[in-house]
Scaffold this active site. Structure first.
Site, short mmCIF file in Angstrom:
data_model
loop_
_atom_site.label_atom_id
_atom_site.label_comp_id
_atom_site.label_asym_id
_atom_site.label_seq_id
_atom_site.Cartn_x
_atom_site.Cartn_y
_atom_site.Cartn_z
N ASP A 33 20.36 118.31 62.22
CA ASP A 33 21.74 117.82 62.10
C ASP A 33 22.66 118.96 62.50
OD1 ASP A 33 24.22 116.46 61.19
OD2 ASP A 33 22.82 115.07 60.26
N SER A 120 22.72 100.63 64.98
CA SER A 120 23.09 99.34 64.39
C SER A 120 23.39 98.32 65.47
CB SER A 120 24.33 99.50 63.50
OG SER A 120 24.06 100.33 62.41
N HIS A 141 15.73 99.12 64.31
CA HIS A 141 16.85 98.96 63.39
C HIS A 141 16.26 98.91 61.98
CE1 HIS A 141 20.10 96.44 61.39
NE2 HIS A 141 20.47 97.70 61.41
N ASN A 144 18.43 100.00 54.95
CA ASN A 144 18.51 100.86 53.78
C ASN A 144 18.05 100.13 52.53
OD1 ASN A 144 19.30 103.52 53.50
ND2 ASN A 144 21.36 103.11 54.24
N1 LIG Z 1 23.57 103.13 57.44
C1 LIG Z 1 22.70 102.16 57.69
O1 LIG Z 1 22.37 101.34 56.82
C2 LIG Z 1 22.07 102.04 59.07
C3 LIG Z 1 21.03 101.13 59.27
C4 LIG Z 1 20.40 101.07 60.51
C5 LIG Z 1 20.83 101.87 61.55
N2 LIG Z 1 21.86 102.73 61.34
C6 LIG Z 1 22.28 103.56 62.48
O2 LIG Z 1 21.81 104.87 62.25
C7 LIG Z 1 22.74 105.80 62.83
C8 LIG Z 1 23.26 106.73 61.74
O3 LIG Z 1 23.93 105.95 60.76
P1 LIG Z 1 24.27 106.54 59.31
O4 LIG Z 1 24.76 105.40 58.52
O5 LIG Z 1 23.15 107.37 58.82
O6 LIG Z 1 25.52 107.48 59.70
P2 LIG Z 1 25.98 108.82 58.96
O7 LIG Z 1 27.36 109.04 59.45
O8 LIG Z 1 25.72 108.73 57.51
O9 LIG Z 1 25.00 109.93 59.59
C9 LIG Z 1 25.02 110.31 60.93
C10 LIG Z 1 24.53 111.75 61.01
O10 LIG Z 1 24.39 112.13 62.37
C11 LIG Z 1 24.77 113.49 62.46
N3 LIG Z 1 25.06 113.89 63.82
C12 LIG Z 1 26.16 113.64 64.56
N4 LIG Z 1 26.05 114.22 65.77
C13 LIG Z 1 24.84 114.85 65.80
C14 LIG Z 1 24.16 115.63 66.77
N5 LIG Z 1 24.70 115.88 67.96
N6 LIG Z 1 22.94 116.13 66.45
C15 LIG Z 1 22.38 115.88 65.24
N7 LIG Z 1 22.99 115.15 64.27
C16 LIG Z 1 24.20 114.64 64.56
C17 LIG Z 1 25.99 113.58 61.53
O11 LIG Z 1 26.29 114.91 61.19
C18 LIG Z 1 25.49 112.75 60.35
O12 LIG Z 1 24.82 113.51 59.38
C19 LIG Z 1 23.84 104.97 63.46
O13 LIG Z 1 23.57 104.72 64.82
C20 LIG Z 1 23.78 103.68 62.67
O14 LIG Z 1 24.30 102.59 63.38
C21 LIG Z 1 22.49 102.85 60.13
#
Ligand SMILES: NC(=O)c1ccc[n+]([C@@H]2O[C@H](COP(=O)([O-])OP(=O)(O)OC[C@H]3O[C@@H](n4cnc5c(N)ncnc54)[C@H](O)[C@@H]3O)[C@@H](O)[C@H]2O)c1
Length: 286
Positions: A33, A120, A141, A144
């Protein structure tokens, strides 16, 4: 494939759940990260999940804190992923960020390594276009909390090869997850539909038709859903829901995906749901 070590990029809400699941199933992980602070928060989340996992599921493997510790390498340096067999990418739901990440990944990863894009809504074909090896990119996909969900939506991009798909299916078999493979379009199946529910529920709240509790209770008691749309949005993270709606709106050029103003206002106010302790509901434990 053996899956000796998997690289996980993005240790946010979903990334920490992905790391938990891998570590519970005996797979070593290199977690990347952008800051030490985020990585340490993710590590604390993973250790908490591992402690609670036996209380929440009888079937998940038991892992001690010490064992979990030895299976996780935390780093802000992408080059540390070079030894990994497979990459799971969960960075912020933003095309520019993902595009840059895939361009950088291509420089450090061996040509045969495949990338599982955990997004997503962003099209897997579009994500594939950020690399010179789109055949190695496949969509996943995950929902959570990742380690408690037995099923996952898998998305085949335009160029995804049979080999890449097969490797991902082997990984999910190792994680005891059933994979449902679908074709690629923004939002795939689950989010193309569920984000309409969540967004419209926010509009219902904005229009003062009902309280958040009433909206969710109707979904749970009348439709038999496990969670209502507003609780679900809080669990996903309102920032991720907002970004996903923006992707759907942009991709389909269809006003039905315009993001509710109240939802956007909560995001700008820093009320992102469970992860910040406030969203449509308040979570005093955070
Ligand atoms: N939250 C959910 O329930 C869920 C479910 C399925 C898919 N997703 C997908 O997963 C991805 C992340 O979602 P999230 O909810 O965890 O978001 P989040 O904002 O909680 O986490 C995203 C993370 O990515 C990190 N990040 C950003 N740029 C980066 C880089 N260049 N290198 C490494 N890390 C980097 C951020 O610092 C952050 O910790 C998204 O594409 C989202 O659509 C989320």
């Amino acid at each position: 494939m053996e899956f000796r070590q998997i690289g996980v990029l993005g240790a946010g809400n979903i990334g920490s759940g992905v790391v938990t699941d891998l570590v519970l199933h005996g797979i070593s992980v290199v977690v990347v990260d952008v800051s030490e602070e985020i990585l340490h928060r993710a590590q604390a989340d993973v250790l908490k999940n591992i402690r609670l996992a036996p209380l929440l599921s009888k079937t998940l493997p038991r892992v001690t804190k010490e064992e979990a510790g030895t299976r996780m390498v935390l780093t802000t340096d992408l080059k540390d992923l070079a030894s990994c067999d497979f990459i799971i990418e969960n960075v912020t739901e933003n095309w520019e960020i993902k595009q840059q990440v895939y361009e950088n990944l291509e420089r450090v990863m061996r040509p045969e390594v495949c990338f599982g894009a955990n997004t997503s809504c962003i099209s897997i074909t579009q994500i594939g276009s950020a690399t010179k090896r789109p055949a190695n990119v496949v969509g996943m996909h995950l929902m959570n909390p990742v380690y408690l969900k037995p099923t996952v939506e898998v998305i085949r991009g335009f160029h995804t090869s049979d080999r890449t798909l097969d490797i991902l299916l082997q990984l999910f078999s190792r994680l005891n997850k059933e994979a449902i493979v679908v074709e690629d379009m923004p939002g795939f199946v689950s989010n193309r539909i569920s984000h309409l529910f969540m967004n419209e529920a926010a509009f219902v709240l904005q229009d003062q038709v009902a309280t958040a509790e009433q909206v969710d209770t109707i979904f749970k008691k009348c439709f038999g859903h496990k969670m209502g749309p507003l609780e679900t949005a809080d669990l996903i993270g309102l920032d991720t829901v907002m970004r996903s709606l923006d992707v759907l709106y942009e991709s389909f050029q269809d006003p039905k995906y315009r993001c509710c103003t109240l939802l956007r206002k909560f995001v700008h106010a820093g009320h992102l749901g469970r992860k910040t302790g406030k969203g449509f509901y308040v979570y005093p434990e955070v």
